[in-house]
Design an enzyme around this catalytic site. Structure first.
Site, mmCIF file in Angstrom:
data_model
loop_
_atom_site.group_PDB
_atom_site.id
_atom_site.type_symbol
_atom_site.label_atom_id
_atom_site.label_comp_id
_atom_site.label_asym_id
_atom_site.label_seq_id
_atom_site.Cartn_x
_atom_site.Cartn_y
_atom_site.Cartn_z
ATOM 1 N N ASP A 43 0.813 -1.267 -0.012
ATOM 2 C CA ASP A 43 -0.004 0.046 0.071
ATOM 3 C C ASP A 43 0.803 1.395 -0.063
ATOM 4 O O ASP A 43 1.667 1.757 0.892
ATOM 5 C CB ASP A 43 -0.944 -0.042 1.217
ATOM 6 C CG ASP A 43 -2.072 0.727 1.378
ATOM 7 O OD1 ASP A 43 -2.060 1.691 0.252
ATOM 8 O OD2 ASP A 43 -3.101 0.846 2.130
ATOM 9 N N CYS A 83 -5.826 4.341 -3.347
ATOM 10 C CA CYS A 83 -5.994 2.921 -2.798
ATOM 11 C C CYS A 83 -7.331 2.219 -3.311
ATOM 12 O O CYS A 83 -7.413 1.413 -3.878
ATOM 13 C CB CYS A 83 -5.957 2.914 -1.275
ATOM 14 S SG CYS A 83 -4.625 3.914 -0.592
ATOM 15 N N HIS A 143 -10.952 -2.260 1.885
ATOM 16 C CA HIS A 143 -11.315 -0.941 1.347
ATOM 17 C C HIS A 143 -12.355 -0.913 0.229
ATOM 18 O O HIS A 143 -12.194 0.149 -0.573
ATOM 19 C CB HIS A 143 -10.059 -0.301 1.006
ATOM 20 C CG HIS A 143 -10.019 1.369 1.085
ATOM 21 N ND1 HIS A 143 -9.215 2.080 0.611
ATOM 22 C CD2 HIS A 143 -11.072 2.130 1.644
ATOM 23 C CE1 HIS A 143 -9.465 3.510 0.942
ATOM 24 N NE2 HIS A 143 -10.531 3.501 1.488
ATOM 25 N N HIS A 242 1.729 2.076 3.941
ATOM 26 C CA HIS A 242 0.864 3.225 4.276
ATOM 27 C C HIS A 242 0.869 3.914 5.645
ATOM 28 O O HIS A 242 1.160 3.194 6.649
ATOM 29 C CB HIS A 242 -0.623 2.617 4.107
ATOM 30 C CG HIS A 242 -1.790 3.773 3.774
ATOM 31 N ND1 HIS A 242 -2.177 4.516 5.040
ATOM 32 C CD2 HIS A 242 -2.660 4.116 2.716
ATOM 33 C CE1 HIS A 242 -3.242 5.456 4.495
ATOM 34 N NE2 HIS A 242 -3.295 4.870 3.171
ATOM 35 N N ASN A 301 -0.785 1.917 -5.538
ATOM 36 C CA ASN A 301 -0.590 3.210 -6.093
ATOM 37 C C ASN A 301 1.038 3.550 -5.716
ATOM 38 O O ASN A 301 1.648 2.911 -5.033
ATOM 39 C CB ASN A 301 -1.549 4.106 -5.596
ATOM 40 C CG ASN A 301 -1.700 4.337 -4.234
ATOM 41 O OD1 ASN A 301 -2.713 3.811 -3.641
ATOM 42 N ND2 ASN A 301 -0.642 4.837 -3.478
HETATM 43 CA CA CA Z 1 -2.793 3.036 -1.488
#
Ligand code: CA
Length: 488
Positions: A43, A83, A143, A242, A301
């Site tokens: 992440d 994300c 998510h 993250h 990402n």
């Molecule tokens: Ca992300």
């Protein structure tokens, strides 16, 4: 034709019943020969934050070993620089904009939109693989919706261990204390990063640094899968690195030369993933599954530069439609099928995984399922450009305007911050520094026109990442595509 096939299948089914054990054994053998598919998704991991992509300060020996034993993809793209939309694209094989999922689901603190999730009409790749006989697991960050109908168990995953929100704190003793304190104070919207982890809908009391917890659960899943005689599909979605930046002291101690505190913590978080990957690989080897497991590694990402990430030589990072936002570290590893030591420099999209995995799993894609990517396996294996002459798009909506990136072959058209459209030869100018639109106006025109055609597939967002954005979207009458696709 179809009827004949059905009769044929029915006949074959009848035969296998008659032949009995011998045939059953053979059938199982054939099933085992389909690969296990293990997706390891980090992440916000920076393009340059792994050894195999040239990191000099962060070491990732276990990831590097896999990358070098497989194929490093230098131009692997995800569908969005954030994300949630990126994961929606990955799971559904569709651009998130086309399924009204182009924003992150909002955190629970505002108490809005919490009953939303990726549309049920979109069948996830996990469901397709499960229906093809795979044992399916998701571990880590989800998510993609938190209510029951959007829960991983309702979207094709037999097993889920992790959290449903957009992020999580890392040290259980710390987040549990904060959670309990807020609960005692009667807070009804405790920040989702502090909630207990869960296993198939049941709250669990995690005891380890959660990156280590997720590695442990991945090992458990692999061990359990070995008992089922089914191939497995495991989506291991580490939330590292993250934010919040939280690393174990012993992992940070690996990087005494990194002076910047953010960077050193971030490095420790990446190192914890790398240690975990070794445990996962060991579990595959112990179960004799390593040779026939396709491991796909990527980030959802680009890295967040302000939080310690490095996307060099790419421009910008998380949230951007410059390359640093959505071109991510990526490799494929599969000893049985992929010869090690190679680099695949042609563009690939995360949209391509759905049809490619389905093909490798001999799975049936449901009738009517729209896929925006393609099965790249033959071209990838032959080291040919699977996407010659094809487009890869990225779009991020900002306040009152949109940033866009369009890639085709060596060309990248870019519009950011309402500046005029620019054109780059991305093969020669990876950092997007030299605008060549004046030299190739027709190329720019064509790329922008194709992006405009693509935008006609977009749907109005079903949610926004916060209330303010939803208000601005309506007040400013977004998305203003006519303005977006105008070449000045
Ligand atoms: Ca992300």
């Amino acid at each position: 034709m179809q009827r004949n096939s059905i009769i044929k299948i029915a006949f074959l089914g009848f035969c296998s019943l008659l032949i009995g054990c011998a045939s059953q054994t053979k059938q199982k053998k054939e099933e085992v020969e389909r690969p296990n598919i293990l997706v390891i998704m980090c992440d916000d991991l920076g393009y340059a934050d792994v050894g195999f992509n040239g990191s000099t300060d962060i070491i990732t020996p276990n990831l590097d070993k896999l990358a070098k034993g497989g194929t490093i993809l230098k131009a692997g793209y995800v569908t969005h620089p954030f994300c949630g939309p990126s994961r929606a694209g990955f799971m559904t094989g569709r651009y998130p904009h086309a399924i009204a999922s182009q924003f992150n689901l909002p955190p629970n603190t505002e108490g809005v939109f919490l009953d939303k999730g990726i549309p049920r009409s979109e069948i996830f790749m996990s469901k397709v693989l499960k229906d093809a006989g795979y044992h399916t697991g998701a571990i880590g960050k989800w998510h993609l919706g938190i209510t029951d109908e959007y829960h991983p168990n309702a979207r094709g995953f037999d097993d889920f261990y992790g959290f449903l929100a957009g992020g999580h704190n890392y040290f259980p003793e710390q987040y549990r204390a904060a959670y309990q304190k807020q609960k005692a104070n009667g807070n009804k919207a405790i920040f989702e990063y502090l909630h207990p982890l869960q296993h198939n809908g049941q709250e669990v009391s995690e005891t380890e640094y959660i990156t280590d917890g997720f590695s442990r659960e991945a090992v458990r899943f692999i061990n359990e899968s070995a008992q089922t005689e089914k191939p497995f599909f495991l989506y291991l979605g580490y939330n590292a690195p993250h934010t919040p930046l939280e690393a174990k002291p012993e992992d940070m101690a690996m990087f005494p030369a990194i002076e910047d505190e953010h960077r050193r913590t971030y490095a420790g978080m990446v190192y914890a993933v790398d240690r975990g990957v070794k445990r996962v690989v060991d579990a595959l080897k112990e179960n004799k599954q390593f040779e026939n497991t396709l491991i796909v590694f990527l980030s959802d990402n680009g890295g967040k530069v302000s939080k310690g990430a490095n996307n060099y030589p790419l421009r910008e990072g998380k949230g951007s439609t410059c390359e640093g936002g959505y071109r991510v570290p990526m490799f494929f590893h599969w000893p049985k099928q992929i010869q090690g030591g190679s680099i695949y420099e042609y563009p690939v999209s995360a949209l391509d995984f759905y049809p490619t995995f389905a093909r490798l799993a001999q799975a049936t894609i449901p009738t009517g399922k729209i896929l925006d990517g393609k099965d790249i396996w033959d071209d990838f294996s032959a080291h040919k450009n699977a996407r010659a002459g094809e487009y890869i798009f990225a779009m991020r909506h900002r306040t009152g305007y949109s940033d866009v990136g369009v890639r085709k072959d060596q060309w990248k058209a870019l519009r950011i911050q309402q500046e005029p459209w620019k054109l780059y030869n991305i093969n020669e100018d990876l950092g997007e520094t030299k605008d060549v639109s004046a030299l190739h106006p027709k190329v720019l025109k064509e790329l922008v026109a194709q992006a405009e055609v693509w935008s006609t597939t977009h749907q109005q967002p079903q949610w926004w990442h916060d209330k303010q954005t939803s208000i601005e979207w309506k007040e400013m009458e977004m998305p203003h595509f006519e303005k977006t696709f105008k070449i000045d």
